[in-house]
Design a protein around this motif. Structure first.
Motif, mmCIF file in Angstrom:
data_model
loop_
_atom_site.group_PDB
_atom_site.id
_atom_site.type_symbol
_atom_site.label_atom_id
_atom_site.label_comp_id
_atom_site.label_asym_id
_atom_site.label_seq_id
_atom_site.Cartn_x
_atom_site.Cartn_y
_atom_site.Cartn_z
ATOM 1 N N GLY A 395 47.836 51.491 71.685
ATOM 2 C CA GLY A 395 48.222 50.356 70.847
ATOM 3 C C GLY A 395 47.651 50.440 69.451
ATOM 4 N N ILE A 396 46.898 51.477 69.167
ATOM 5 C CA ILE A 396 46.301 51.661 67.842
ATOM 6 C C ILE A 396 47.282 52.413 66.948
ATOM 7 N N THR A 397 47.529 51.897 65.780
ATOM 8 C CA THR A 397 48.500 52.508 64.872
ATOM 9 C C THR A 397 47.799 53.116 63.663
ATOM 10 N N ALA A 398 48.493 54.039 63.017
ATOM 11 C CA ALA A 398 47.883 54.810 61.927
ATOM 12 C C ALA A 398 47.462 53.933 60.750
ATOM 13 N N ASP A 399 48.113 52.800 60.578
ATOM 14 C CA ASP A 399 47.779 51.938 59.440
ATOM 15 C C ASP A 399 46.447 51.200 59.630
ATOM 16 N N LYS A 400 45.800 51.391 60.780
ATOM 17 C CA LYS A 400 44.504 50.745 61.029
ATOM 18 C C LYS A 400 43.330 51.683 60.734
ATOM 19 N N GLU A 401 43.593 52.780 60.033
ATOM 20 C CA GLU A 401 42.525 53.725 59.733
ATOM 21 C C GLU A 401 41.717 53.289 58.510
ATOM 22 N N VAL A 402 40.407 53.289 58.659
ATOM 23 C CA VAL A 402 39.495 53.022 57.546
ATOM 24 C C VAL A 402 39.167 54.361 56.874
ATOM 25 N N GLU A 409 36.685 47.058 54.100
ATOM 26 C CA GLU A 409 36.597 45.608 53.907
ATOM 27 C C GLU A 409 37.827 44.909 54.458
ATOM 28 N N ALA A 410 38.978 45.562 54.349
ATOM 29 C CA ALA A 410 40.219 44.937 54.810
ATOM 30 C C ALA A 410 40.358 44.951 56.335
ATOM 31 N N LEU A 411 39.771 45.958 56.998
ATOM 32 C CA LEU A 411 40.048 46.155 58.418
ATOM 33 C C LEU A 411 38.846 45.996 59.340
ATOM 34 N N LYS A 412 37.651 45.827 58.808
ATOM 35 C CA LYS A 412 36.458 45.883 59.652
ATOM 36 C C LYS A 412 36.413 44.817 60.744
ATOM 37 N N ASN A 413 37.156 43.748 60.594
ATOM 38 C CA ASN A 413 37.200 42.714 61.623
ATOM 39 C C ASN A 413 38.454 42.801 62.492
ATOM 40 N N ASP A 414 39.263 43.836 62.272
ATOM 41 C CA ASP A 414 40.480 44.060 63.059
ATOM 42 C C ASP A 414 40.103 44.762 64.364
ATOM 43 N N ALA A 415 40.615 44.271 65.462
ATOM 44 C CA ALA A 415 40.240 44.822 66.773
ATOM 45 C C ALA A 415 40.678 46.268 66.953
ATOM 46 N N ASP A 416 41.654 46.724 66.178
ATOM 47 C CA ASP A 416 42.224 48.051 66.387
ATOM 48 C C ASP A 416 41.798 49.078 65.343
ATOM 49 N N TRP A 417 40.833 48.756 64.507
ATOM 50 C CA TRP A 417 40.530 49.703 63.440
ATOM 51 C C TRP A 417 39.800 50.934 63.982
ATOM 52 N N PHE A 418 39.986 52.039 63.278
ATOM 53 C CA PHE A 418 39.306 53.289 63.619
ATOM 54 C C PHE A 418 39.048 54.048 62.327
ATOM 55 N N THR A 419 38.294 55.122 62.430
ATOM 56 C CA THR A 419 38.030 55.941 61.249
ATOM 57 C C THR A 419 37.844 57.396 61.656
ATOM 58 N N CYS A 420 38.097 58.266 60.696
ATOM 59 C CA CYS A 420 37.837 59.699 60.874
ATOM 60 C C CYS A 420 36.701 60.148 59.957
ATOM 61 N N ASN A 421 36.002 59.181 59.379
ATOM 62 C CA ASN A 421 34.932 59.441 58.419
ATOM 63 C C ASN A 421 33.624 58.920 59.013
ATOM 64 N N SER A 422 32.656 59.808 59.239
ATOM 65 C CA SER A 422 31.404 59.390 59.877
ATOM 66 C C SER A 422 30.680 58.306 59.084
ATOM 67 N N ALA A 423 30.887 58.251 57.760
ATOM 68 C CA ALA A 423 30.231 57.229 56.950
ATOM 69 C C ALA A 423 30.672 55.832 57.358
ATOM 70 N N TYR A 424 31.915 55.722 57.884
ATOM 71 C CA TYR A 424 32.446 54.418 58.312
ATOM 72 C C TYR A 424 32.461 54.295 59.839
ATOM 73 N N SER A 425 31.630 55.072 60.505
ATOM 74 C CA SER A 425 31.594 55.072 61.965
ATOM 75 C C SER A 425 31.451 53.656 62.521
ATOM 76 N N ARG A 426 32.252 53.366 63.535
ATOM 77 C CA ARG A 426 32.144 52.065 64.204
ATOM 78 C C ARG A 426 30.772 51.924 64.889
ATOM 79 N N TYR A 427 30.249 53.055 65.343
ATOM 80 C CA TYR A 427 28.918 53.049 65.951
ATOM 81 C C TYR A 427 27.914 53.389 64.849
ATOM 82 N N ASN A 428 27.050 52.429 64.514
ATOM 83 C CA ASN A 428 26.141 52.583 63.381
ATOM 84 C C ASN A 428 24.712 52.173 63.789
ATOM 85 N N LYS A 429 23.863 51.917 62.795
ATOM 86 C CA LYS A 429 22.474 51.573 63.111
ATOM 87 C C LYS A 429 22.384 50.316 63.967
#
Length: 491
Positions: A395-402, A409-429
């Protein structure tokens, strides 16, 4: 002596004058010889209906001009250099209609297969002309009873019919036999339905599986079984039960009070987004690799938490490769702590490897464990190599990529967001602190058994997020892990 042109068109003698040709209209398959006084054909009109029983294809391996006619129409002999027309005799070849259909009449449950088939025979004459004959068969029994020897093959009515239509006798044939085993088309030439189908007639009672259901619904075949209404009850062995299934939703099943094996139960069930089961069972055997490579799974199934409660006696840890490759998981939280002696590094091996979207990973709070030599590896958690890794049926679509600060800032509260950039990793400190605080306390066990446990992170992960980079953990935050017998390391 014949001149070259006369020889090539098959004349019996004469000089090199202009050939005498005429048009011919072909309305039936056969062999055509120019009438007396005519050297060949300069135009051929073809109007022959396709054969339904046989396909006669003429080939001349001994050299000379030839042609294969594949459709009605006029054909002239100008396509070959130094040829005035087609050689004589002239053979017409019209392919048969290849579409074979069979509609079975189904009145009861069972397995059905087509009732027609086809084989191909090579028939070579002593003049080195090769024909191929397609023979349609009315039943599988007829196929099984085809003769293996040349004399018997030549006696087949279909071969006799073919030879008679071409003016051939057994004495003219140097070889006849089935073309190759690969040319046997039984029963795959049937285009109307699959080579074999299993049906469940409406209104009948569904089949119920029970006991050992290992591999019961494996792959595409398992999907068809489920779609036919088959159910599973009182299951005692679920090894690879749904492995490699293309299903998107699972059927209802029930389990025995004790189960021998659930190893690989959902391995590579790539399109399952949710596993709704909530049963509470005791596993006496292998409980590893349960959800490995469930690419679309978004939430941890409740039954997983149920089976690893302290009453579980699984011989192989349910943590081992438990969620490895679950690329789209949102989070893994409140995982129960198994109260067993885990002294092999494989017990918790790769439980969260390749979980490219998890934002949280926690155990139940305030638990102790008899563990040593364990490694919980969160390197790479929270960011994916590419969008394809989190797509499938998640159910995750390409337009939800950070990709940058603006999209974060636009997607961080979206349940479906993802990233391919470690700097924006969902798993952080922030995630790492929560994980450390939930680690089971192994210090008392290690004090007598010796050894250590390790938890590893991607240090720079999350550096551009609100939660911050993991390698900015404070000494006090790391000390919480150390007090429980865990060593924190970074990659």
């Amino acid at each position: 002596m014949l001149d070259r042109k006369s020889y090539l068109i098959g004349l019996s003698g004469g000089g090199g004058g202009e050939p005498i040709t005429e048009e011919i209209n072909i309305t039936a398959n056969g062999t055509y010889t120019p009438r007396e006084g005519v050297d060949g054909y300069n135009k051929v009109g073809v109007n022959v209906k396709p054969l339904l029983k046989m396909d006669y294809t003429w080939r001349n391996y001994g050299g000379g001009n030839h042609v294969t006619v594949n459709a009605g129409g006029g054909y002239t002999g100008t396509g070959y250099a130094n040829y005035d027309g087609f050689g004589t005799p002239f053979m017409i070849s019209i392919p048969p209609e290849r579409m074979l259909q069979h509609a079975p009449t189904i009145t009861e449950n069972g397995t059905y297969r087509p009732e027609w088939g086809k084989v191909v025979y090579d028939l070579r004459t002593k003049d080195n002309v090769l024909y191929q004959v397609d023979v349609l068969l009315e039943s599988r029994e007829e196929f099984d009873n085809l003769p293996p020897y040349q004399d018997a093959i030549l006696a087949l009515p279909c071969i006799q019919e073919f030879m008679a239509s071409h003016g051939l006798t057994a004495a003219d044939v140097s070889y006849v036999g089935m073309a190759t085993i690969a040319d046997v088309k039984w029963p795959l030439l049937i285009d109307g339905w699959m080579p074999q189908i299993t049906v469940d007639v409406a209104g009948s009672e569904p089949l119920v599986l029970s006991g050992d259901c290992s591999y019961a619904f494996y792959g595409e075949a398992g999907q068809k079984i489920i779609e036919a209404g088959v159910k599973a009850e009182n299951v005692s062995n679920a090894k690879s039960m749904f492995s490699s299934t293309p299903l998107r939703e699972l059927p209802e099943i029930s389990f025995a009070d004790e189960v021998n094996n659930i190893n690989n139960m959902f391995y590579s069930a790539n399109y399952i987004r949710e596993i709704p089961y909530d049963f509470n069972i005791k596993v006496n055997g292998d409980a590893s690799y349960i959800f490995r490579d469930c690419y679309s799974l978004r939430q941890v199934p409740q039954f997983y938490k149920n089976i690893i409660q302290e009453n579980s006696s699984a011989s192989y840890s349910p943590y081992n490769y438990g969620f490895c490759g679950c690329n789209a998981l949102d989070e893994i939280t409140d995982i129960p702590v198994v109260n067993q002696n885990y002294t092999s590094a494989s017990a918790t091996s790769k439980i969260v490897n390749n979980c490219y979207r998890i934002a949280r990973f926690t155990f139940e709070q305030n638990k102790t464990a008899r563990w040593k030599a364990q490694m919980i590896d969160l390197v790479g958690a929270g960011y994916a190599p590419s969008y394809q890794y989190v797509a499938y049926n998640s159910g995750i679509t390409a337009d939800k990529e950070v990709k940058n600060a603006a999209t974060y800032e636009a997607l961080k509260n979206d349940a479906d967001w993802f990233t391919c950039n470690s700097a924006y990793s969902r798993y952080n400190k922030t995630s790492a602190v929560e994980t450390i605080n939930s680690l089971p306390d192994t210090s008392a066990y290690l004090a007598t058994a010796g050894g250590k446990n390790t938890i590893r992170f991607t240090g720079a992960a999350g550096s551009a997020t609100d939660g911050g980079a993991i390698n900015t953990l404070t000494e006090a935050e790391i000390a919480v892990a150390a007090a429980k017998g865990w060593t924190v390391t970074f990659a």
